[in-house]
Design an enzyme around this catalytic site. Structure first.
Site, PDB file in Angstrom:
ATOM      1  N   ASP A 219      72.333  27.276  26.297  1.00 26.13           N
ATOM      2  CA  ASP A 219      71.646  27.367  28.124  1.00 26.13           C
ATOM      3  C   ASP A 219      72.036  28.809  28.590  1.00 26.13           C
ATOM      4  O   ASP A 219      72.882  29.576  27.719  1.00 26.13           O
ATOM      5  CB  ASP A 219      72.807  26.071  28.658  1.00 26.13           C
ATOM      6  N   ARG A 287      61.676  15.031  31.063  1.00 25.64           N
ATOM      7  CA  ARG A 287      62.311  14.722  32.574  1.00 25.64           C
ATOM      8  C   ARG A 287      61.679  13.848  33.498  1.00 25.64           C
ATOM      9  O   ARG A 287      62.460  12.917  33.926  1.00 25.64           O
ATOM     10  CB  ARG A 287      62.654  16.077  33.432  1.00 25.64           C
TER      11      ARG A 287
HETATM   12  N1   CP Z   1      67.167  21.938  33.702  1.00 24.70           N
HETATM   13  C1   CP Z   1      67.334  21.849  35.061  1.00 24.70           C
HETATM   14  O1   CP Z   1      67.968  20.941  35.396  1.00 24.70           O
HETATM   15  O2   CP Z   1      66.174  22.401  35.615  1.00 24.70           O
HETATM   16  P1   CP Z   1      66.237  22.911  37.271  1.00 24.70           P
HETATM   17  O3   CP Z   1      67.396  23.580  37.476  1.00 24.70           O
HETATM   18  O4   CP Z   1      64.838  23.635  37.232  1.00 24.70           O
HETATM   19  O5   CP Z   1      66.163  21.434  37.926  1.00 24.70           O
END
Ligand code: CP
Length: 300
Positions: A219, A287
């Site tokens: 991350d 998602r």
């Molecule tokens: N990975 C994620 O939660 O992306 P966003 O911050 O764009 O929602």
């Protein structure tokens, strides 16, 4: 009266319920790709409150609610009374009488939990500094789709012991996989969380974490909330960049995931997202399907 359920961390659900949601995510994806309309949430309304920026989470929830036949209202805290000091508990009490579910992103896990304590409708944590449970649903869905069950697999997390890492630590217990974490000193996950999830351990180097891994995750080095620490973090995390050469130490069929947005040249090499082992974009697409399954689970 049936009591409402919330999704505040992965631990809000049992392992069986989480697997039920993932199974449904696979089914909903098949329906969507086949062009089959499925609108069980007709007449239902969700409120989405984002105190922090979002691309994937917002679009996936909004598109998902629409595809399921429901409606979503986005409440920008800067132009609602939340941003002018109306207490979270008052907002929760008001929204509970108007909408059917609330999705909230805040730096503070306590804000989300306090909202859920007052709300009489389900509340979903759309990310806090402590947890990002919605992202894990998409990640597990993606791993199962491209490989098989993640149970018994070896997973490596390289980078900041922050919300994604914390949610992976919970996931290691719930899905029974081995999680090896490599993070610089001062940025490691809390010992208490590790003690509660003995399938997760901190190892010395990124290579120690990645060697033999079936799934590698990283991350960003500076998440939302770390803006003032950027330069110190760049220095501390420099040896933790995930590169193609590091991935070569993993299992031959390793998958690489990143919740995105990514900073090429920082936590990953400039070209890692283009490597065939990277599935960050299919992961982002899931998602949609996993969050639809979550909405259906909480609202049906
Ligand atoms: N990975 C994620 O939660 O992306 P966003 O911050 O764009 O929602």
């Amino acid at each position: 009266m049936k009591s409402k359920r919330d999704f505040l961390t992965l631990r809000s659900f049992s392992a069986q319920e989480l697997n039920q949601v993932i199974k449904r995510a696979h089914e909903l994806k098949r329906l969507q790709l086949a062009g089959v309309e499925h609108r069980p949430l007709q007449g239902k309304t969700a409120a989405l409150i984002l105190e922090l920026a979002s691309t994937r989470t917002r679009v996936a929830f909004e598109a998902g609610m629409f595809q399921l036949g429901g409606h979503m209202i986005y409440l920008d805290p800067t132009v609602s009374h939340l941003g002018r000091g109306e207490p979270v508990s008052d907002t929760a009490a008001v929204l509970s009488g108007i909408v059917d579910i609330v999705i909230i992103r805040s730096l503070s896990q306590e804000t989300v939990e306090s909202f859920a304590r007052t709300a009489t409708v389900p509340v979903i944590n759309a990310m806090t500094r402590y947890q990002h449970p919605c992202q894990i649903l998409a990640d597990i869905q993606t791993f199962e789709e491209l490989r098989e069950s993640i149970a018994g697999k070896r997973v490596a997390f390289v980078g900041d012991g922050y919300n994604m890492c914390n949610s992976y630590i919970e996931a290691s217990s719930l899905w029974d996989f081995e999680l090896r974490i490599s993070a610089p000193e001062g940025y490691r996950p809390a010992a208490e969380l590790l003690r509660a999830n003995p399938r997760s351990t901190v190892v010395a180097t990124p290579a120690d974490a990645i060697t033999g891994a079936d799934l590698v995750i990283t991350d960003v080095w500076s998440s939302m909330g770390h803006d003032a620490e950027k330069s110190a973090r760049k220095k501390a995390f420099a040896p933790y960049q995930v590169t193609e050469a590091l991935l070569d130490k993993a299992a031959a069929d390793v998958l690489f995931m990143h919740c995105l947005p990514a900073h090429r040249g920082e936590e990953i090499s400039e070209t890692l997202l283009d490597d065939p082992r990277s599935v960050a974009f299919p992961e982002s697409h899931n998602r949609l399907h996993s969050q639809k399954a979550l909405l259906e689970f909480l609202l049906s």
